[in-house]
Each structure stands twice: as C-alpha cells, then as structure tokens.
Write an enzyme that holds these catalytic residues in place. Structure first.
Site, PDB file in Angstrom:
ATOM      1  N   ARG A 106      32.510  17.217  -4.612  1.00 48.52           N
ATOM      2  CA  ARG A 106      31.630  17.588  -5.644  1.00 48.52           C
ATOM      3  C   ARG A 106      32.257  17.107  -7.156  1.00 48.52           C
ATOM      4  O   ARG A 106      33.157  16.728  -7.030  1.00 48.52           O
ATOM      5  CB  ARG A 106      31.646  19.177  -5.739  1.00 48.52           C
ATOM      6  CG  ARG A 106      31.220  19.774  -4.548  1.00 48.52           C
ATOM      7  CD  ARG A 106      31.316  21.428  -4.904  1.00 48.52           C
ATOM      8  NE  ARG A 106      30.798  22.238  -3.654  1.00 48.52           N
ATOM      9  CZ  ARG A 106      31.687  22.774  -2.912  1.00 48.52           C
ATOM     10  NH1 ARG A 106      32.991  22.484  -2.842  1.00 48.52           N
ATOM     11  NH2 ARG A 106      31.270  23.307  -1.569  1.00 48.52           N
ATOM     12  N   HIS A 166      25.988  14.256  -6.451  1.00 52.34           N
ATOM     13  CA  HIS A 166      25.932  15.211  -5.191  1.00 52.34           C
ATOM     14  C   HIS A 166      25.228  14.489  -4.088  1.00 52.34           C
ATOM     15  O   HIS A 166      25.379  14.926  -3.053  1.00 52.34           O
ATOM     16  CB  HIS A 166      25.312  16.670  -5.490  1.00 52.34           C
ATOM     17  CG  HIS A 166      25.605  17.791  -4.830  1.00 52.34           C
ATOM     18  ND1 HIS A 166      26.887  18.109  -4.859  1.00 52.34           N
ATOM     19  CD2 HIS A 166      25.307  18.430  -3.666  1.00 52.34           C
ATOM     20  CE1 HIS A 166      27.263  19.126  -4.182  1.00 52.34           C
ATOM     21  NE2 HIS A 166      25.946  19.205  -3.270  1.00 52.34           N
ATOM     22  N   ARG A 171      27.516  12.957  -2.033  1.00 48.56           N
ATOM     23  CA  ARG A 171      28.306  14.035  -0.986  1.00 48.56           C
ATOM     24  C   ARG A 171      27.357  14.201   0.287  1.00 48.56           C
ATOM     25  O   ARG A 171      28.036  14.333   1.316  1.00 48.56           O
ATOM     26  CB  ARG A 171      28.488  15.337  -1.801  1.00 48.56           C
ATOM     27  CG  ARG A 171      29.064  16.595  -0.835  1.00 48.56           C
ATOM     28  CD  ARG A 171      29.228  17.681  -1.863  1.00 48.56           C
ATOM     29  NE  ARG A 171      29.426  18.989  -1.068  1.00 48.56           N
ATOM     30  CZ  ARG A 171      30.493  19.665  -0.727  1.00 48.56           C
ATOM     31  NH1 ARG A 171      31.698  18.745  -0.823  1.00 48.56           N
ATOM     32  NH2 ARG A 171      30.531  20.770  -0.346  1.00 48.56           N
TER      33      ARG A 171
END
Length: 399
Positions: free
Chosen positions: A231, A320, A323
């Site tokens: 994150r 993000h 991710r």
C-alpha cells in the site's frame, strides 16, 4: 510561509478553508490528510469544521514545521450567527447538555485505540448528529432520529456510499458508548458497498511505466510498490531497517489493522535499490523528502500519473493499482490464493477472492457457448465451416 485557516459554509456544511501561496510540497503534503477536499468554488482545500478535525489538522501541519494562522478563523468564529436548521444551511452549535456527551464519546473512541483520523471522522459525524437533533435530550434519541439525520445528510450533503457507511459506524459506536439513549445499534444498517472490479495493468504496461520513469528515486518507489504489493502508506512509512536482503524479505510493521507481515523482495529490485541508496543516501526511511522526513503519498501519485502519460496508458492508475496488478499477476502465475492473502495482509480470504474475477489466465480459459457451438458445427460435414460473417455481403449497415 503563511497558511491561513478560515471557516466558511460549503454545500451546506461548516468547513475550514486552507489558504496559502502556491507551494508544491505543501500541496502534496496536505493531499494525504484524511478527509481533505478541494473546492473549485472557493479555490482552496478544506476539511469539515469540527473541533477534532481542526485540532488534528493543526497538529498535522506543525509536524512538518508548517505554522497555521488561526487569527482569521478565530475572529470569524467569534461572530454571532443566527442558525436555522434547514437543508443547505449550517447546523446550530452543540447545546450545553451535549457538549460533555460529545467530549466523553471522543475519549471512548480513544480508549478503543482508534487512529487519530478515525476519531476525528467519527467524532465529526456524532457532533453533526447531536447538532441536528438540537434540543432533544440525548437519552430520548431513537433510531427514528438517526433515520431523519441520515436522510438529511445524504440529501443535503450528498454523501457517497462509503461516507454513509462511516456515518452509520460512528452512530453505532455512539449507541454502544451511551446505552442510556433509545438507539438500538443492531437496528442500524449500513448500505451495501459498491462492488467494483479493480483496475489492473498488464505486465507489459507495468514494465513500460518503470521504463519511462527516468528519476531514480521515483522508479525505485514504483518498483517496490509493484514488486512487493505494498500500500502507498506502507511504502512511505517503511524504514531502512525493515529490509532483509539476505532472506530477500521485507518486514511491514503496524500496517492496516495494526498487523505486521513479511513480503518478498524481487531479485531484480535489489540492484535498483542499491543504486538508489548510494545516490540519495536516505537516513531513516526507505524514501525521504529533500528535508529528510517521510515522503508524501500525493507526490507518488503525481509522478505515477506523469509516468502513465509518458507510457501512453489511459487507464485511471493510482499507487493501489500497482498492488492490484501485483496480486492479479501472482494469481495468473499460479500462486495459491492463500499465499496471496498472506502477502497482501488481508484479514479475510473474501477480500483476496476479488482477484479471481480479473485474472486473465482464468478468463481466457473459459470458452463462450457461441464459440463452442460454431466449433461443433464446423466438425459437422453437413454444416461445412460456418462463420458469423457468412451471408452478410451486400447487407447495408443500419444507421
């Protein structure tokens, strides 16, 4: 630098405007403060005008040696106003009998060890709720009062579903804290979450983003976000002593949910990190600002956006997204979902399951019934080799 805080009314709510001469570092630092918004009408950043949010904002600014000027705020705050509780207008101040209740509620949240931002957000909602109910004794509050407040807030303040869910959570905690009232927390229901699939980059798109990122510090930050599935908050809080190069692991401390976890370090990332470390020589944090403090999440978002533009990627990409791409690519490479859950730090497997909906390896293995039907017909000698385009010659397109 002069930073002026001043109260104003924005879309029917009491807000604190933040005004300053343009400064990129300050702008990016402010953007990562929880709950901050930009007003196109007033041409300034703003937050909700509650005692907790204001105190948190002042503390946040002073942490980076920014000194806010409260003179304009205080002078306007002292002016007498006539409040009328109607949609589109600011709510009346807390009644004396509710001030102590509100203060004790804040202490209750702090006693549950909620983060400062959660205490500020929950405290803001409950303060607004108590302002909305006005003169009604706190012990007489019911679910109907909550319903009326939510209807007003959603319609007047145009709250998003995520904000609506936070609001209900705040009042649920208030009902547990103040059992003398007639609010049954079990009867307060949150609206269902939006179930949106995450944006995912292809492996080639990720490599292209890294390739066009010429700044060494920026490339190293983006490479770590993707290669370890971090994150953005974990990356900017990451300290140098969290790296274990011998075991090729990274220790993520006090992450979401106050949990620690170990993640992998990519072999290809290590020489990039060594080059970055020798060039910039960070002292404490993995990535530091020019003054030696923690880097800004807003700055990472900014240079990621620039890299996407250079790479010709039109998708809406955030840190993000890297991710999400990491998790999806692990799944496509055959990594077990349980290991992906551990690497991402998800507390529930259901959270990780969303990546099964976007993994191309599984989607591409599924054949449409249209394809299977045409394939079976092509094997039938009576049907020859049918195609959808057969018989369309000479047919005009419908306009």
């Amino acid at each position: 630098m002069k930073i002026t805080l001043e109260p104003f009314v924005h879309r029917g709510i009491s807000a604190v405007g933040i005004r300053f001469s343009f400064n990129f570092e300050l702008k990016e630092y402010l953007k990562k403060f929880d709950g901050i918004r930009w007003s196109q009408t007033h041409r300034c950043f703003y937050v909700r005008n509650t005692a907790m949010v204001l105190a948190a904002l002042v503390k946040y600014l002073k942490a980076e040696n920014y000194v806010p000027d409260l003179e304009a705020f205080e002078s306007k705050k002292r002016r007498k106003r006539r409040f009328v509780r109607q949609p589109g207008q600011i709510l009346p101040a807390l009644k004396p009998h509710n001030v102590l209740v509100y203060q004790n509620y804040i202490k209750y949240l702090q006693g549950k060890r909620y983060s400062e931002s959660t205490v500020a957000v929950y405290g803001g909602f409950v303060q607004e709720f108590l302002q909305f109910t006005g003169n009604k004794p706190t012990a007489d509050l019911t679910e109907n009062d909550v319903r009326l407040y939510i209807e007003w807030a959603v319609k007047t303040l145009n709250y998003a579903i995520s904000t609506h869910r936070q609001l209900v959570g705040a009042i649920k905690q208030f009902a547990f804290f103040y059992p003398a009232c007639a609010i049954d927390p079990e009867k307060l229901n949150r609206p269902r979450k939006d179930h949106k699939l995450p944006t995912v980059l292809s492996k080639e798109e990720v490599i292209e983003i890294l390739r066009v990122t010429r700044n060494l510090k920026h490339r190293t930050a983006l490479a770590l976000l993707y290669s370890s599935g971090l994150r953005v908050g974990e990356a900017i809080n990451l300290k140098l002593n969290c790296f274990d190069f011998e075991r090729k692991q990274l220790h993520i401390k006090n992450s979401k949910g106050r949990s620690d976890r170990m993640v992998i370090l990519a072999d290809s990332f290590i020489p990039l990190f060594q080059n970055y470390y020798m060039t910039y020589q960070p002292k404490v944090f993995f990535i530091e600002n020019p003054n030696g403090g923690k880097y800004s999440a807003g700055t990472i978002r900014t240079f990621l956006k620039q890299s996407c533009k250079l790479a010709g990627i039109t998708k809406l990409v955030t840190p993000h997204t890297l991710r999400h791409s990491y998790a999806t690519h692990l799944l496509e490479n055959g990594t077990d979902l349980r290991y992906i859950q551990v690497l991402l730090g998800h507390s529930r497997p259901e959270t990780t399951m969303i990546y099964t909906h976007v993994a191309q390896r599984y989607l591409q293995a599924i054949r449409s019934p249209l394809d299977t039907t045409l394939l079976s017909m092509s094997r039938d000698k009576d049907h020859g080799n049918p195609f959808l385009s057969d018989g369309l010659s000479g047919i005009k397109a419908i306009k």
